[in-house]
Design a protein around this motif. Structure first.
Motif, PDB file in Angstrom:
ATOM      1  N   VAL A  59      54.629  30.020  43.306  1.00  0.00           N
ATOM      2  CA  VAL A  59      53.332  29.406  43.593  1.00  0.00           C
ATOM      3  C   VAL A  59      53.468  27.997  44.150  1.00  0.00           C
ATOM      4  N   GLY A  60      54.719  27.530  44.307  1.00  0.00           N
ATOM      5  CA  GLY A  60      54.948  26.204  44.886  1.00  0.00           C
ATOM      6  C   GLY A  60      54.963  25.080  43.881  1.00  0.00           C
ATOM      7  N   LEU A  61      55.229  25.407  42.636  1.00  0.00           N
ATOM      8  CA  LEU A  61      55.237  24.407  41.572  1.00  0.00           C
ATOM      9  C   LEU A  61      56.663  24.213  41.070  1.00  0.00           C
ATOM     10  N   ARG A  62      57.054  22.962  40.848  1.00  0.00           N
ATOM     11  CA  ARG A  62      58.363  22.651  40.275  1.00  0.00           C
ATOM     12  C   ARG A  62      58.151  22.134  38.867  1.00  0.00           C
ATOM     13  N   LEU A  63      59.012  22.585  37.945  1.00  0.00           N
ATOM     14  CA  LEU A  63      58.869  22.190  36.553  1.00  0.00           C
ATOM     15  C   LEU A  63      60.025  21.312  36.098  1.00  0.00           C
ATOM     16  N   SER A  64      59.688  20.239  35.424  1.00  0.00           N
ATOM     17  CA  SER A  64      60.702  19.444  34.731  1.00  0.00           C
ATOM     18  C   SER A  64      60.992  20.149  33.408  1.00  0.00           C
ATOM     19  N   LYS A  65      61.949  19.643  32.662  1.00  0.00           N
ATOM     20  CA  LYS A  65      62.253  20.224  31.357  1.00  0.00           C
ATOM     21  C   LYS A  65      61.020  20.162  30.453  1.00  0.00           C
ATOM     22  N   LYS A  66      60.342  19.017  30.477  1.00  0.00           N
ATOM     23  CA  LYS A  66      59.123  18.859  29.667  1.00  0.00           C
ATOM     24  C   LYS A  66      58.027  19.812  30.161  1.00  0.00           C
ATOM     25  N   GLY A  67      57.910  19.956  31.471  1.00  0.00           N
ATOM     26  CA  GLY A  67      56.917  20.863  32.038  1.00  0.00           C
ATOM     27  C   GLY A  67      57.187  22.309  31.656  1.00  0.00           C
ATOM     28  N   LEU A  68      58.470  22.685  31.610  1.00  0.00           N
ATOM     29  CA  LEU A  68      58.848  24.034  31.198  1.00  0.00           C
ATOM     30  C   LEU A  68      58.458  24.270  29.745  1.00  0.00           C
ATOM     31  N   GLU A  69      58.730  23.295  28.893  1.00  0.00           N
ATOM     32  CA  GLU A  69      58.363  23.410  27.474  1.00  0.00           C
ATOM     33  C   GLU A  69      56.846  23.533  27.318  1.00  0.00           C
ATOM     34  N   GLU A  70      56.096  22.770  28.103  1.00  0.00           N
ATOM     35  CA  GLU A  70      54.631  22.843  28.041  1.00  0.00           C
ATOM     36  C   GLU A  70      54.131  24.205  28.527  1.00  0.00           C
ATOM     37  N   ALA A  71      54.764  24.741  29.557  1.00  0.00           N
ATOM     38  CA  ALA A  71      54.383  26.063  30.068  1.00  0.00           C
ATOM     39  C   ALA A  71      54.655  27.132  29.015  1.00  0.00           C
ATOM     40  N   ILE A  72      55.799  27.045  28.340  1.00  0.00           N
ATOM     41  CA  ILE A  72      56.129  28.002  27.282  1.00  0.00           C
ATOM     42  C   ILE A  72      55.118  27.905  26.147  1.00  0.00           C
ATOM     43  N   ASP A  73      54.763  26.691  25.752  1.00  0.00           N
ATOM     44  CA  ASP A  73      53.758  26.502  24.693  1.00  0.00           C
ATOM     45  C   ASP A  73      52.419  27.114  25.093  1.00  0.00           C
ATOM     46  N   GLU A  74      52.017  26.914  26.335  1.00  0.00           N
ATOM     47  CA  GLU A  74      50.746  27.455  26.808  1.00  0.00           C
ATOM     48  C   GLU A  74      50.773  28.984  26.851  1.00  0.00           C
ATOM     49  N   LEU A  75      51.892  29.556  27.309  1.00  0.00           N
ATOM     50  CA  LEU A  75      52.013  31.017  27.344  1.00  0.00           C
ATOM     51  C   LEU A  75      51.990  31.605  25.935  1.00  0.00           C
ATOM     52  N   GLU A  76      52.614  30.916  25.000  1.00  0.00           N
ATOM     53  CA  GLU A  76      52.587  31.376  23.607  1.00  0.00           C
ATOM     54  C   GLU A  76      51.158  31.345  23.061  1.00  0.00           C
ATOM     55  N   THR A  77      50.444  30.274  23.344  1.00  0.00           N
ATOM     56  CA  THR A  77      49.050  30.168  22.912  1.00  0.00           C
ATOM     57  C   THR A  77      48.214  31.292  23.508  1.00  0.00           C
ATOM     58  N   MET A  78      48.407  31.549  24.791  1.00  0.00           N
ATOM     59  CA  MET A  78      47.675  32.626  25.457  1.00  0.00           C
ATOM     60  C   MET A  78      47.988  33.973  24.813  1.00  0.00           C
ATOM     61  N   ALA A  79      49.257  34.217  24.499  1.00  0.00           N
ATOM     62  CA  ALA A  79      49.653  35.495  23.901  1.00  0.00           C
ATOM     63  C   ALA A  79      48.943  35.718  22.570  1.00  0.00           C
ATOM     64  N   PHE A  80      48.853  34.679  21.753  1.00  0.00           N
ATOM     65  CA  PHE A  80      48.183  34.831  20.464  1.00  0.00           C
ATOM     66  C   PHE A  80      46.673  34.980  20.640  1.00  0.00           C
ATOM     67  N   GLU A  81      46.108  34.412  21.685  1.00  0.00           N
ATOM     68  CA  GLU A  81      44.683  34.625  21.972  1.00  0.00           C
ATOM     69  C   GLU A  81      44.419  36.063  22.393  1.00  0.00           C
ATOM     70  N   PHE A  82      45.353  36.658  23.149  1.00  0.00           N
ATOM     71  CA  PHE A  82      45.212  38.043  23.601  1.00  0.00           C
ATOM     72  C   PHE A  82      45.553  39.041  22.515  1.00  0.00           C
ATOM     73  N   ASP A  83      46.221  38.598  21.468  1.00  0.00           N
ATOM     74  CA  ASP A  83      46.806  39.468  20.454  1.00  0.00           C
ATOM     75  C   ASP A  83      45.747  40.296  19.736  1.00  0.00           C
ATOM     76  N   ASP A  84      45.555  41.529  20.198  1.00  0.00           N
ATOM     77  CA  ASP A  84      44.660  42.412  19.475  1.00  0.00           C
ATOM     78  C   ASP A  84      45.438  43.421  18.644  1.00  0.00           C
ATOM     79  N   HIS A  85      46.551  43.921  19.175  1.00  0.00           N
ATOM     80  CA  HIS A  85      47.418  44.834  18.431  1.00  0.00           C
ATOM     81  C   HIS A  85      48.867  44.429  18.689  1.00  0.00           C
ATOM     82  N   PRO A  86      49.596  44.076  17.630  1.00  0.00           N
ATOM     83  CA  PRO A  86      51.001  43.721  17.853  1.00  0.00           C
ATOM     84  C   PRO A  86      51.796  44.929  18.353  1.00  0.00           C
ATOM     85  N   ILE A  87      52.761  44.657  19.191  1.00  0.00           N
ATOM     86  CA  ILE A  87      53.633  45.726  19.657  1.00  0.00           C
ATOM     87  C   ILE A  87      54.698  45.966  18.598  1.00  0.00           C
ATOM     88  N   HIS A  88      55.248  47.152  18.568  1.00  0.00           N
ATOM     89  CA  HIS A  88      56.268  47.507  17.585  1.00  0.00           C
ATOM     90  C   HIS A  88      57.615  47.597  18.279  1.00  0.00           C
TER      91      HIS A  88
END
Length: 113
Positions: A59-88
């Motif tokens: 998408v044309g975005l470059r991530l610093s180490k801190k930016g990567l950590e923030e992206a991972i945190d945001e993706l984790e937050t999104m996953a728990f928001e979507f979490d309706d049924h845990p996968i096995h």
């Protein structure tokens, strides 16, 4: 000119309840769906960091180490928001007759819809 906030939004819009999953142990996975394979990538792994960097570059975005950590945190937050049924997940074991040891597949087989 495209702002970095617009690029961030474009990146995060790539992820939804179909490709961000949580298992019964609350591990978060990105599901990389290709023509031939659905791969579950553990969010905390090095391979996932490479995957995220690849997607941000698309998408044309470059991530610093801190930016990567923030992206991972945001993706984790999104996953728990979507979490309706845990996968096995299932661990696989096999006996190695060659050296009389037990092999443990640390990868996970995930049942996806």
């Amino acid at each position: 000119m495209t702002t970095s906030k617009e690029l961030e939004n474009k990146f995060f819009s790539m992820f939804d309840e179909n490709n961000l999953k949580v298992d019964e142990s609350e591990n978060v996975f990105i599901i990389n769906r290709t023509k031939h394979l659905n791969e579950a990538i553990l969010l905390e792994s090095k391979s996932c960091k490479r995957f995220i960097r690849k997607k941000t570059k698309e998408v044309g975005l470059r991530l610093s180490k801190k930016g990567l950590e923030e992206a991972i945190d945001e993706l984790e937050t999104m996953a728990f928001e979507f979490d309706d049924h845990p996968i096995h997940s299932h661990k696989r074991y096999a006996l190695s007759l060659k050296d009389k040891s037990v092999l443990i597949d640390l990868g996970k087989t995930l049942l996806l819809k």
